[in-house]
Design a protein around this motif. Sequence first.
Motif, PDB file in Angstrom:
ATOM      1  N   UNK A  64      64.767  17.834  65.483  1.00  0.00           N
ATOM      2  CA  UNK A  64      63.884  17.364  64.264  1.00  0.00           C
ATOM      3  C   UNK A  64      64.565  17.408  62.845  1.00  0.00           C
ATOM      4  N   UNK A  65      63.838  17.558  61.779  1.00  0.00           N
ATOM      5  CA  UNK A  65      64.479  17.482  60.544  1.00  0.00           C
ATOM      6  C   UNK A  65      64.351  18.771  59.834  1.00  0.00           C
ATOM      7  N   UNK A  66      65.308  18.963  58.804  1.00  0.00           N
ATOM      8  CA  UNK A  66      65.164  20.140  57.965  1.00  0.00           C
ATOM      9  C   UNK A  66      64.967  19.647  56.563  1.00  0.00           C
ATOM     10  N   UNK A  67      64.005  20.169  55.893  1.00  0.00           N
ATOM     11  CA  UNK A  67      63.703  19.659  54.285  1.00  0.00           C
ATOM     12  C   UNK A  67      64.254  21.082  53.562  1.00  0.00           C
ATOM     13  N   UNK A  68      65.189  20.137  52.545  1.00  0.00           N
ATOM     14  CA  UNK A  68      65.729  21.297  51.537  1.00  0.00           C
ATOM     15  C   UNK A  68      66.311  20.602  50.372  1.00  0.00           C
ATOM     16  N   UNK A  69      66.308  21.158  49.527  1.00  0.00           N
ATOM     17  CA  UNK A  69      67.338  20.559  48.195  1.00  0.00           C
ATOM     18  C   UNK A  69      68.642  20.478  48.595  1.00  0.00           C
TER      19      UNK A  69
ATOM     20  N   UNK B  98      72.812  33.236  66.877  1.00  0.00           N
ATOM     21  CA  UNK B  98      72.031  32.476  65.977  1.00  0.00           C
ATOM     22  C   UNK B  98      72.851  31.579  65.237  1.00  0.00           C
ATOM     23  N   UNK B  99      72.504  30.375  64.692  1.00  0.00           N
ATOM     24  CA  UNK B  99      72.962  29.229  64.126  1.00  0.00           C
ATOM     25  C   UNK B  99      72.602  29.172  62.824  1.00  0.00           C
ATOM     26  N   UNK B 100      73.319  28.595  62.075  1.00  0.00           N
ATOM     27  CA  UNK B 100      72.714  28.306  60.568  1.00  0.00           C
ATOM     28  C   UNK B 100      71.870  27.123  60.730  1.00  0.00           C
ATOM     29  N   UNK B 101      70.561  26.971  59.958  1.00  0.00           N
ATOM     30  CA  UNK B 101      69.714  25.738  60.321  1.00  0.00           C
ATOM     31  C   UNK B 101      70.462  24.569  59.245  1.00  0.00           C
ATOM     32  N   UNK B 102      70.880  23.672  59.756  1.00  0.00           N
ATOM     33  CA  UNK B 102      71.436  22.523  58.878  1.00  0.00           C
ATOM     34  C   UNK B 102      71.139  21.207  59.706  1.00  0.00           C
TER      35      UNK B 102
ATOM     36  N   UNK C 170      71.315  22.584  46.769  1.00  0.00           N
ATOM     37  CA  UNK C 170      71.425  23.905  47.314  1.00  0.00           C
ATOM     38  C   UNK C 170      71.462  24.421  48.490  1.00  0.00           C
ATOM     39  N   UNK C 171      71.836  23.753  49.486  1.00  0.00           N
ATOM     40  CA  UNK C 171      71.870  23.566  50.861  1.00  0.00           C
ATOM     41  C   UNK C 171      72.661  24.681  51.142  1.00  0.00           C
TER      42      UNK C 171
ATOM     43  N   UNK D 157      80.055  22.709  53.302  1.00  0.00           N
ATOM     44  CA  UNK D 157      80.252  21.270  53.019  1.00  0.00           C
ATOM     45  C   UNK D 157      80.476  20.599  54.535  1.00  0.00           C
ATOM     46  N   UNK D 158      81.072  21.018  55.267  1.00  0.00           N
ATOM     47  CA  UNK D 158      81.695  20.224  56.655  1.00  0.00           C
ATOM     48  C   UNK D 158      80.257  19.868  57.335  1.00  0.00           C
ATOM     49  N   UNK D 159      79.381  20.754  57.264  1.00  0.00           N
ATOM     50  CA  UNK D 159      78.034  20.480  58.074  1.00  0.00           C
ATOM     51  C   UNK D 159      77.121  19.796  57.233  1.00  0.00           C
TER      52      UNK D 159
END
Length: 315
Positions: free
Chosen positions: A26-31, A14-18, A34-35, A39-41
């Motif tokens: 695709x794209x990730x929608x988030x604030x 499992x990977x972290x969704x970034x 508060x991601x 920071x490097x990703x």
Amino acid sequence: MPPSIPSPTLRIPIELLTQSSFSQFGTVIENPTTSPAPPSARLPPPPSVLANQNTARKYLDVTHMSNLYSLAPSRKPAHASMNMFVCSPRDLRPHEPVASMPSSWGDIDFDDESGDGDAGSRALFDVHILERHPFTTQTFIPMGIGAAEQTQYLVIVAPTLPASRRRTDKHPPYPTPERAKKRRSVREIFARARASPFTNEAAPPTSTYSRLHPSQRPKGPGLPDLRNIRAFVASGKQAVTYGAGTWHAPMVVLGEEAVDFVVVQFVNGVGVEDCQEVELKVDERAEEGIAVAVDTDVRGRIVVKAGPGAVKAKL
């Protein structure tokens, strides 16, 4: 029943969704403030402006939406559709030692008990089916308890293989309706071949899709690349958009509570153009097919095993 394709035996970490790790799909929608990504990703936040009498910050164009139904064989126009999926938590099976591993991540020891000292649980989620929406993006937006800290769901995706043109191929690309080809006369054939000395009409036009974000471009009719399937874990504060034609598993909610998702996409009512599925068939001699390794700590939070922030990163 959907057509079936052979499934390899793989354990997927499992990977972290970034946004940076998911940009191919695709794209990730988030604030952005508060991601959960380290920071490097993190990518630069989208452009923003103040709104609502300066009481809100409006982030612009946070996802890429595509309506590619002009490429569909039927040429039937599509319309925007918004539905709600109430997704129940998925059943997991107990972890079992295995020597296989995904080719895209190399030598990962799934049986390693090392970590940060939190003794949690180990389980597996079996991937039995993949689907795609060849001419539209599809956005999943969690709501209700979606923002709760305990909300977690898996985003499982695979690249698309080049379409095989061999007639002897036992597993051809998913069948789609073909346009009837118009027979051209000899005069038309030679007219198309003759150069135009005074115009540029013989020059190929610039592709409309070359200017699009990679996740927005048509993926083609190929089957999923199962050797490079990937699994991301999302929090309830993240929405996700699958690019048009991206192979993905149906939504996988983890935990104890159902999660409501508002789903936005385009549809034209032609079943094979709106959604295509393939079943992953495990060889009779194999013990299992593709499984996502789901490790959790004592708080029930998923342990990230691959990519930025692996092992020590928790949601």
